[in-house]
Enzyme design. Structure first.
Site, PDB file in Angstrom:
ATOM      1  CD  GLU A  39      -2.718   1.455   0.128  1.00  0.00           C
ATOM      2  OE1 GLU A  39      -3.328   0.491  -0.360  1.00  0.00           O
ATOM      3  OE2 GLU A  39      -2.793   2.614  -0.327  1.00  0.00           O
ATOM      4  CB  THR A  81      -5.866  -0.346  -4.007  1.00  0.00           C
ATOM      5  OG1 THR A  81      -5.396   0.517  -2.980  1.00  0.00           O
ATOM      6  CG2 THR A  81      -5.233  -1.714  -3.823  1.00  0.00           C
ATOM      7  CG  HIS A 196      -4.814   3.817   2.913  1.00  0.00           C
ATOM      8  ND1 HIS A 196      -5.449   5.022   3.058  1.00  0.00           N
ATOM      9  CD2 HIS A 196      -5.275   3.285   1.759  1.00  0.00           C
ATOM     10  CE1 HIS A 196      -6.265   5.221   2.035  1.00  0.00           C
ATOM     11  NE2 HIS A 196      -6.178   4.174   1.226  1.00  0.00           N
ATOM     12  CG  ASP A 255      -1.260   0.576  -3.769  1.00  0.00           C
ATOM     13  OD1 ASP A 255      -0.385   1.366  -3.368  1.00  0.00           O
ATOM     14  OD2 ASP A 255      -2.378   0.464  -3.196  1.00  0.00           O
ATOM     15  CG  HIS A 256      -1.812   4.036  -5.189  1.00  0.00           C
ATOM     16  ND1 HIS A 256      -1.700   4.775  -4.043  1.00  0.00           N
ATOM     17  CD2 HIS A 256      -2.728   3.072  -4.915  1.00  0.00           C
ATOM     18  CE1 HIS A 256      -2.527   4.310  -3.119  1.00  0.00           C
ATOM     19  NE2 HIS A 256      -3.164   3.261  -3.621  1.00  0.00           N
TER      20      HIS A 256
HETATM   21  C1  GP9 Z   1      -8.897  -0.545   0.549  1.00  0.00           C
HETATM   22  C2  GP9 Z   1      -7.457  -0.498   0.182  1.00  0.00           C
HETATM   23  C3  GP9 Z   1      -6.985   0.912   0.013  1.00  0.00           C
HETATM   24  O1  GP9 Z   1      -9.435  -1.805   0.549  1.00  0.00           O
HETATM   25  O2  GP9 Z   1      -7.184  -1.283  -0.920  1.00  0.00           O
HETATM   26  O3  GP9 Z   1      -7.570   1.489  -1.087  1.00  0.00           O
HETATM   27  P1  GP9 Z   1      -7.000   2.780  -1.798  1.00  0.00           P
HETATM   28  O4  GP9 Z   1      -7.605   3.982  -1.117  1.00  0.00           O
HETATM   29  O5  GP9 Z   1      -5.515   2.818  -1.699  1.00  0.00           O
HETATM   30  O6  GP9 Z   1      -7.459   2.626  -3.189  1.00  0.00           O
HETATM   31 MN    MN Z   2      -3.850   1.735  -2.261  1.00  0.00          MN
END
Ligand code: GP9
Ligand code: MN
Length: 424
Positions: A39, A81, A196, A255-256
């Site tokens: 994340e 994500t 996150h 992921d980003h």
């Molecule tokens: C939520 C997690 C985070 O289930 O995958 O989501 P994001 O805000 O990074 O898209």
């Molecule tokens: Mn994410």
């Protein structure tokens, strides 16, 4: 009908067909694939320090015995994500707005879980959030996953939660029972959560000092990144203790971005660099590792992106993807498509970084030209500008028009073509 697919199909085959089977073709054949979605992890923290301390000691060491890509870009947009998941599953671009996971969850796809499912793999996603978040339950079913271990599969309490939910260390610990009893070979995607925004952590879980800047977000980020690093190390230990490690390859990917350009000033201070559009693009790099137990490591610096993950994994698994339609290419092939397109039309080539009408020298960051005010054709980036636009628009056409319903992936021909031939 699917006639518009014919042109797109030709483009995809011309641009991404990489004939050469490298030494690594089939190296992971019939092995388990453990994919870890990291994340909000960005490349700038790797091999970096805060107050003199390493932020990601485990991930830094892991470079030594992994294929590590240090110029690997995320290509996500508003779907965050879920966009990163969509890209690696399909080697298509995410939507310019909204999330494909919501807007086109009923489309025909030819996804990674489906393809390897046909080769006898069991596939599962493990993520301690509500199953309907990002419409995952619906999309996963369509993409061909066999099982989704969502929040209901986990014991979540006040004590083992922080921020968005279950802490990553607890998540990995509790996931082991599912992994140990899973039918092999399996493909599993683990989606982490603790790192996150807004990067909350209980004081007892913090093992590195916060950074000191005007951005609370950046200051806290290093702590949750360090926590994630430790959770991955624990997970590797569990995999070794249970013996799953030897029969698996482990793929890790950011992921980003986690730090938006709202935090320019703090980032600029931390990196000791001027924050301009060039740096902004370079900060879209996320870590990408392929760890194959028993294999020596190698840092691969060529320009790469999330779009390349699907063909790369199929190559390692020794699955012939010559009838697939993708925008990415196997990262181990010599002769690859020579640019990575970001979703906003920015792109990176060996020599250039292009964004917001500016063409930069990739190596030095020097601004070479600004395309507004230039006659067409004069920018050093010009040859790529149209191709990137075309490629993104092809991907949009596939998704918005649900064009894969006209394509027979087994026969390697579009259904519309076949019909035309039959009519003649
Ligand atoms: C939520 C997690 C985070 O289930 O995958 O989501 P994001 O805000 O990074 O898209
Ligand atoms: Mn994410």
């Amino acid at each position: 009908d699917g006639n518009e697919l014919t042109e797109i199909e030709e483009y995809m085959k011309d641009e991404t067909s990489v004939e050469d089977k490298t030494d690594l073709y089939g190296i992971a054949k019939d092995k388990n694939v453990i994919f870890i979605s990291l994340e909000s992890l960005q490349t700038f923290v790797i091999n970096n320090t805060v107050n003199g301390e390493e932020v990601t000691p485990f991930l830094n060491d892991l470079i030594n015995d992994s294929y590590y890509f240090d110029n690997f870009y995320h290509q996500t947009e508003q779907g965050k994500t879920s966009d990163s998941e969509f890209i690696i599953e399909n080697s298509l671009y995410p939507s310019p707005r909204g999330a494909v996971y919501f807007t086109h969850a009923q489309n025909d796809f030819h996804s990674l879980p489906e393809i390897i499912g046909n080769e006898g793999y069991y596939s599962a996603v493990l993520h301690a959030n509500n199953k309907s978040f990002w419409n995952r339950d619906v999309m996963y079913e369509n993409l061909g996953y066999d099982k989704f271990f969502d929040i209901d599969a986990y014991e979540v309490t006040e004590e083992n939660s922080v921020g968005w939910g279950l802490k990553d260390k607890d998540f990995f610990r509790q996931s082991m029972k599912y992994l140990e009893s899973m039918k092999q070979p399996f493909y599993t995607k683990f989606i982490t959560l603790t790192n996150h925004y807004p990067f909350e952590l209980d004081p007892e879980d913090a093992t590195i000092e916060k950074y000191d800047s005007n951005s609370n977000t950046l200051n806290s980020y290093f702590q949750t990144v360090k926590y994630m690093d430790e959770s991955i190390e624990e997970f590797f230990n569990y995999l070794k203790e249970t013996g799953i490690y030897e029969d698996s390859i482990i793929v890790l990917m950011g992921d980003h971005y986690g730090i938006s350009d709202f935090h320019k000033k703090a980032m600029s201070t931390y990196l000791d660099k001027e924050y301009n559009d060039y740096l902004h693009v370079q900060l879209q790099r996320v870590p990408f590792y392929i760890h194959i137990p028993g294999q020596e490591g190698k840092v691969i610096s060529k320009v790469a992106g999330q779009i390349d993950v699907k063909p790369t994994l199929l190559h390692l698994l020794g699955i012939d993807d010559s009838t697939d339609l993708s925008f990415g290419t196997n990262l181990f092939a010599e002769d690859r498509k020579d640019f990575v397109a970001l979703r906003d039309g920015s792109f990176i080539t060996d020599n250039y970084v292009y964004t917001k009408d500016q063409c930069f020298n990739r190596a030095t960051g020097e601004l070479l030209d600004t395309t507004t005010g230039l006659d067409e054709g004069l920018s050093a980036c010009q040859p790529y500008i149209e191709q990137v636009e075309k490629e993104l628009s092809y991907s949009d056409q596939i998704i918005f028009g649900d064009l894969f319903r006209f394509y027979d992936f087994k026969d390697n021909t579009s259904k519309s073509n076949t019909e035309e031939v039959n009519e003649e």
